[in-house]
Design a protein around this motif. Structure first.
Motif, PDB file in Angstrom:
ATOM      1  N   SER A   1      22.075  27.121  -3.938  1.00  0.00           N
ATOM      2  CA  SER A   1      21.811  27.725  -2.637  1.00  0.00           C
ATOM      3  C   SER A   1      20.343  28.121  -2.515  1.00  0.00           C
ATOM      4  O   SER A   1      20.000  29.244  -2.152  1.00  0.00           O
ATOM      5  CB  SER A   1      22.706  28.956  -2.432  1.00  0.00           C
ATOM      6  OG  SER A   1      22.542  29.480  -1.127  1.00  0.00           O
ATOM      7  N   SER A   2      19.453  27.173  -2.807  1.00  0.00           N
ATOM      8  CA  SER A   2      18.022  27.452  -2.766  1.00  0.00           C
ATOM      9  C   SER A   2      17.258  26.196  -2.381  1.00  0.00           C
ATOM     10  O   SER A   2      17.400  25.149  -3.027  1.00  0.00           O
ATOM     11  CB  SER A   2      17.539  27.960  -4.137  1.00  0.00           C
ATOM     12  OG  SER A   2      16.138  27.940  -4.211  1.00  0.00           O
ATOM     13  N   CYS A   3      16.424  26.317  -1.338  1.00  0.00           N
ATOM     14  CA  CYS A   3      15.597  25.183  -0.903  1.00  0.00           C
ATOM     15  C   CYS A   3      14.662  24.736  -2.025  1.00  0.00           C
ATOM     16  O   CYS A   3      14.571  23.536  -2.337  1.00  0.00           O
ATOM     17  CB  CYS A   3      14.761  25.565   0.311  1.00  0.00           C
ATOM     18  SG  CYS A   3      15.674  26.234   1.705  1.00  0.00           S
ATOM     19  N   GLU A   4      13.972  25.686  -2.613  1.00  0.00           N
ATOM     20  CA  GLU A   4      12.980  25.357  -3.628  1.00  0.00           C
ATOM     21  C   GLU A   4      13.617  24.760  -4.872  1.00  0.00           C
ATOM     22  O   GLU A   4      13.117  23.777  -5.432  1.00  0.00           O
ATOM     23  CB  GLU A   4      12.176  26.612  -4.009  1.00  0.00           C
ATOM     24  CG  GLU A   4      11.239  27.095  -2.913  1.00  0.00           C
ATOM     25  CD  GLU A   4      10.303  28.177  -3.408  1.00  0.00           C
ATOM     26  OE1 GLU A   4       9.548  27.910  -4.354  1.00  0.00           O
ATOM     27  OE2 GLU A   4      10.336  29.281  -2.842  1.00  0.00           O
ATOM     28  N   GLU A   5      14.738  25.346  -5.313  1.00  0.00           N
ATOM     29  CA  GLU A   5      15.390  24.844  -6.522  1.00  0.00           C
ATOM     30  C   GLU A   5      15.939  23.441  -6.301  1.00  0.00           C
ATOM     31  O   GLU A   5      15.842  22.578  -7.181  1.00  0.00           O
ATOM     32  CB  GLU A   5      16.524  25.800  -6.938  1.00  0.00           C
ATOM     33  CG  GLU A   5      17.236  25.407  -8.228  1.00  0.00           C
ATOM     34  CD  GLU A   5      16.326  25.457  -9.456  1.00  0.00           C
ATOM     35  OE1 GLU A   5      16.748  24.894 -10.498  1.00  0.00           O
ATOM     36  OE2 GLU A   5      15.209  26.017  -9.386  1.00  0.00           O
ATOM     37  N   LYS A   6      16.505  23.198  -5.132  1.00  0.00           N
ATOM     38  CA  LYS A   6      17.040  21.864  -4.863  1.00  0.00           C
ATOM     39  C   LYS A   6      15.908  20.837  -4.825  1.00  0.00           C
ATOM     40  O   LYS A   6      16.036  19.743  -5.397  1.00  0.00           O
ATOM     41  CB  LYS A   6      17.818  21.852  -3.546  1.00  0.00           C
ATOM     42  CG  LYS A   6      18.640  20.568  -3.364  1.00  0.00           C
ATOM     43  CD  LYS A   6      19.411  20.556  -2.069  1.00  0.00           C
ATOM     44  CE  LYS A   6      18.532  20.132  -0.920  1.00  0.00           C
ATOM     45  NZ  LYS A   6      19.291  19.881   0.314  1.00  0.00           N
TER      46      LYS A   6
ATOM     47  N   VAL B   1      20.795  28.126   1.844  1.00  0.00           N
ATOM     48  CA  VAL B   1      21.219  29.155   2.811  1.00  0.00           C
ATOM     49  C   VAL B   1      22.745  29.135   2.984  1.00  0.00           C
ATOM     50  O   VAL B   1      23.262  29.047   4.097  1.00  0.00           O
ATOM     51  CB  VAL B   1      20.529  28.977   4.181  1.00  0.00           C
ATOM     52  CG1 VAL B   1      20.607  30.282   4.983  1.00  0.00           C
ATOM     53  CG2 VAL B   1      19.081  28.554   4.034  1.00  0.00           C
ATOM     54  N   LYS B   2      23.468  29.229   1.893  1.00  0.00           N
ATOM     55  CA  LYS B   2      24.930  29.207   1.985  1.00  0.00           C
ATOM     56  C   LYS B   2      25.478  30.462   2.658  1.00  0.00           C
ATOM     57  O   LYS B   2      26.585  30.443   3.214  1.00  0.00           O
ATOM     58  CB  LYS B   2      25.543  29.074   0.585  1.00  0.00           C
ATOM     59  CG  LYS B   2      25.464  27.668   0.009  1.00  0.00           C
ATOM     60  CD  LYS B   2      26.139  27.623  -1.354  1.00  0.00           C
ATOM     61  CE  LYS B   2      26.112  26.219  -1.948  1.00  0.00           C
ATOM     62  NZ  LYS B   2      27.086  25.329  -1.324  1.00  0.00           N
ATOM     63  N   ASN B   3      24.746  31.548   2.589  1.00  0.00           N
ATOM     64  CA  ASN B   3      25.235  32.805   3.161  1.00  0.00           C
ATOM     65  C   ASN B   3      24.207  33.467   4.069  1.00  0.00           C
ATOM     66  O   ASN B   3      24.094  34.684   4.097  1.00  0.00           O
ATOM     67  CB  ASN B   3      25.608  33.781   2.029  1.00  0.00           C
ATOM     68  CG  ASN B   3      26.727  33.256   1.165  1.00  0.00           C
ATOM     69  OD1 ASN B   3      27.853  33.078   1.622  1.00  0.00           O
ATOM     70  ND2 ASN B   3      26.428  32.980  -0.100  1.00  0.00           N
ATOM     71  N   GLY B   4      23.477  32.636   4.824  1.00  0.00           N
ATOM     72  CA  GLY B   4      22.439  33.238   5.657  1.00  0.00           C
ATOM     73  C   GLY B   4      22.364  32.701   7.070  1.00  0.00           C
ATOM     74  O   GLY B   4      21.349  32.883   7.747  1.00  0.00           O
TER      75      GLY B   4
ATOM     76  N   CYS C   1       5.858  17.269  -0.244  1.00  0.00           N
ATOM     77  CA  CYS C   1       4.898  17.923   0.659  1.00  0.00           C
ATOM     78  C   CYS C   1       5.152  19.432   0.730  1.00  0.00           C
ATOM     79  O   CYS C   1       4.207  20.231   0.742  1.00  0.00           O
ATOM     80  CB  CYS C   1       4.986  17.314   2.052  1.00  0.00           C
ATOM     81  SG  CYS C   1       4.343  15.626   2.165  1.00  0.00           S
ATOM     82  N   ARG C   2       6.426  19.821   0.788  1.00  0.00           N
ATOM     83  CA  ARG C   2       6.741  21.257   0.836  1.00  0.00           C
ATOM     84  C   ARG C   2       6.270  21.955  -0.434  1.00  0.00           C
ATOM     85  O   ARG C   2       5.704  23.051  -0.388  1.00  0.00           O
ATOM     86  CB  ARG C   2       8.253  21.454   1.010  1.00  0.00           C
ATOM     87  CG  ARG C   2       8.773  21.172   2.398  1.00  0.00           C
ATOM     88  CD  ARG C   2      10.203  21.655   2.568  1.00  0.00           C
ATOM     89  NE  ARG C   2      11.165  20.886   1.792  1.00  0.00           N
ATOM     90  CZ  ARG C   2      11.793  19.806   2.242  1.00  0.00           C
ATOM     91  NH1 ARG C   2      11.545  19.365   3.479  1.00  0.00           N
ATOM     92  NH2 ARG C   2      12.670  19.169   1.480  1.00  0.00           N
ATOM     93  N   ARG C   3       6.503  21.335  -1.574  1.00  0.00           N
ATOM     94  CA  ARG C   3       6.159  21.979  -2.843  1.00  0.00           C
ATOM     95  C   ARG C   3       4.658  21.995  -3.104  1.00  0.00           C
ATOM     96  O   ARG C   3       4.150  22.899  -3.776  1.00  0.00           O
ATOM     97  CB  ARG C   3       6.870  21.270  -4.003  1.00  0.00           C
ATOM     98  CG  ARG C   3       8.351  21.614  -4.077  1.00  0.00           C
ATOM     99  CD  ARG C   3       9.000  21.042  -5.320  1.00  0.00           C
ATOM    100  NE  ARG C   3       8.312  21.410  -6.552  1.00  0.00           N
ATOM    101  CZ  ARG C   3       8.358  22.605  -7.129  1.00  0.00           C
ATOM    102  NH1 ARG C   3       9.055  23.583  -6.560  1.00  0.00           N
ATOM    103  NH2 ARG C   3       7.718  22.838  -8.246  1.00  0.00           N
ATOM    104  N   ASN C   4       3.957  20.996  -2.591  1.00  0.00           N
ATOM    105  CA  ASN C   4       2.517  20.919  -2.843  1.00  0.00           C
ATOM    106  C   ASN C   4       1.683  21.536  -1.732  1.00  0.00           C
ATOM    107  O   ASN C   4       0.452  21.483  -1.782  1.00  0.00           O
ATOM    108  CB  ASN C   4       2.104  19.453  -3.034  1.00  0.00           C
ATOM    109  CG  ASN C   4       2.719  18.844  -4.277  1.00  0.00           C
ATOM    110  OD1 ASN C   4       3.070  19.555  -5.218  1.00  0.00           O
ATOM    111  ND2 ASN C   4       2.871  17.525  -4.289  1.00  0.00           N
ATOM    112  N   SER C   5       2.352  22.096  -0.745  1.00  0.00           N
ATOM    113  CA  SER C   5       1.637  22.694   0.377  1.00  0.00           C
ATOM    114  C   SER C   5       0.807  23.895  -0.095  1.00  0.00           C
ATOM    115  O   SER C   5       1.219  24.647  -0.987  1.00  0.00           O
ATOM    116  CB  SER C   5       2.626  23.128   1.456  1.00  0.00           C
ATOM    117  OG  SER C   5       1.981  23.853   2.461  1.00  0.00           O
ATOM    118  N   GLU C   6      -0.372  24.078   0.507  1.00  0.00           N
ATOM    119  CA  GLU C   6      -1.213  25.225   0.163  1.00  0.00           C
ATOM    120  C   GLU C   6      -0.509  26.535   0.512  1.00  0.00           C
ATOM    121  O   GLU C   6      -0.692  27.542  -0.150  1.00  0.00           O
ATOM    122  CB  GLU C   6      -2.549  25.126   0.902  1.00  0.00           C
ATOM    123  CG  GLU C   6      -3.404  23.954   0.429  1.00  0.00           C
ATOM    124  CD  GLU C   6      -4.740  23.909   1.157  1.00  0.00           C
ATOM    125  OE1 GLU C   6      -4.965  24.795   2.032  1.00  0.00           O
ATOM    126  OE2 GLU C   6      -5.553  23.022   0.859  1.00  0.00           O
TER     127      GLU C   6
END
Length: 436
Positions: free
Chosen positions: A252-257, A303-306, A26-31
């Motif tokens: 360390s990336s939401c999209e990549e994971k 978000v390992k450093n955020g 759902c996150r990846r296909n969201s408009e």
């Protein structure tokens, strides 16, 4: 003192993995994909800040483990250093090889061992590898800390394992340490992950923005080892046993994971990810030594450093304390494995066992034959000595009838082995006296 609130979510399940995949899709296909990921990231940051607040004392104590274990006083008090000439004799008693790749992993492991076992750790520096040898419950352990994280680097997991196997062959290899989890909503910091399968993802093919995993590279735990883990008393209680992603760089990336996870299916059961397991499984397959990954969740690969962007010290302390806490959980869970003296006491390789028996049989035969030769030589000496004339006489002219021929060779071999064992014994005694 602020009371710690219990926010544990229970054991991660296949259904929760399926739900995570739906949410990721759902996150990846969201408009408004960018906005969707920003919301997800902000929710995660708020969750981690709340977690750090509620578990402040526990995280602080975990960080103290690391800080104490890396101090000079701790090293001087709890370590002994042995010359590399003894490496083969010391490693020969070790049934288990434990691999770590992170300084916090190493420090926490040693602190827990010293605290629980009340022992000193032997350190041997040999070429480009450092070996730590200690008794953990019922087993002698060879702990090897690689100089670089990851599998394929010059001093990464592959190179370190290859170096170690030049000196000894363990019955099992364990990659022990920290990992990232899949879903912070359904998993806990400190959950211990155990690999049933390894999914290497660094070399996966990509079709535009989608990942196509090469499923021929999936690696499955050896049946011999799986049976032992399944039957280790108390081990599987509380651990999550499933599929672990293994890559060559820090995640360390939401999209990549999400992109990587969506390359797998609901039929899989991906429970986390790390960087060293692929090399352990590769070597396990090549040389026939079973390997497994046992790691505690310290973050979720995002978000390992955020978490505290404007406070670098606080950010670093949080990251270190999370890693230390996760490693503590992994080490404590392994104690039940090493408390079972039959679990790893014998090798999986039956052919190797038979070869050792044949070797021992031949060695015994050689020693018996040498003993008979010495007895025969003594007999010949006594038989061929003329006590009246006070000299040797030879009743035959045959070369082998002369007693010196039978005596010199076995005596020379015997003297060599005796001197060698005495020399090694004296050196070990000197080392023991110096390190008391």
């Amino acid at each position: 003192m602020e009371e710690k609130v219990n926010i544990e979510k229970g054991k991660y399940s296949r259904d929760e993995w399926s739900e995570f995949l739906e949410e990721a899709r759902c996150r990846r296909n969201s408009e408004s994909k960018e906005e969707s990921y920003n919301d997800y990231k902000n929710e995660f940051i708020e969750f981690m800040r709340e977690y750090a607040k509620l578990n402040k004392q526990e995280l602080k104590e975990s960080l103290e483990y690391y800080e104490e274990a890396t101090s000079t006083d701790f090293f001087n008090k709890h370590y002994t250093t042995l010359n590399e000439m003894y490496i083969k004799s010391e490693l020969s008693k070790c049934k288990v090889m434990i691999m770590t790749a992170n300084p916090i992993e190493k420090a926490v492991l040693h602190h827990k061992i010293i605290e629980n076992e009340k022992i000193k750790i032997t350190r041997i520096l040999c070429e480009t590898t450092v070996y730590y040898i200690f008794k953990w419950k019922k087993y002698w352990i060879a702990h090897i800390h690689q100089s670089q994280t990851g599998a394929e680097k010059d001093m990464g997991t592959n190179a370190t394992i290859r170096d170690a196997l030049n000196y000894f062959i363990p019955n099992v290899i364990i990659s022990l340490g920290i990992a990232f989890g899949i879903d912070y909503k359904t998993q806990n910091i400190g959950d211990v992950l155990v690999s049933k399968r390894l999914f290497p993802y660094s070399d996966n093919k990509r079709d535009e923005d989608y990942v196509k995993p090469d499923r021929t590279q999936d690696k499955t735990i050896d049946d011999w080892l799986q049976v032992r883990l399944d039957n280790a008393i108390g081990f599987l209680d509380g651990v999550t046993y499933g599929d672990i992603l293994s890559g060559g760089s820090v995640m360390s990336s939401c999209e990549e994971k999400d992109r990587i996870c969506l390359a797998y299916t609901k039929a899989d059961f991906v429970i986390g990810g790390e960087m060293e397991g692929n090399a352990v499984f590769q070597n396990a397959k090549k040389i026939g030594i079973p390997g497994v990954v046992i790691k505690g969740i310290c973050d979720w690969g995002i978000v390992k450093n955020g978490i505290y962007e404007n406070d670098a010290d606080r950010e670093e302390n949080l990251k270190n304390s999370l890693q230390a806490f996760a490693m503590i959980q992994a080490v404590e869970k392994c104690e039940s494995l090493f408390n079972d003296k039959e679990l790893f006491s014998s090798s999986k390789d039956i052919a190797n066992k038979k070869l050792k028996k044949k070797y021992l049989f031949c060695l015994s035969g050689l020693m018996v034959s040498q003993l008979l030769m010495i007895i025969n030589a003594i007999y010949l000496l006594l038989r061929n000595y003329d006590y009246d004339e006070n000299k040797y006489i030879y009743t035959t002219g045959k070369f082998f009838a002369q007693p010196c021929v039978w005596l010199i060779i076995p005596l020379a071999l015997l003297i060599f082995f005796v001197v060698r064992f005495i020399y090694i014994g004296i050196n070990k005694l000197i080392w023991w006296i110096r390190n008391q």
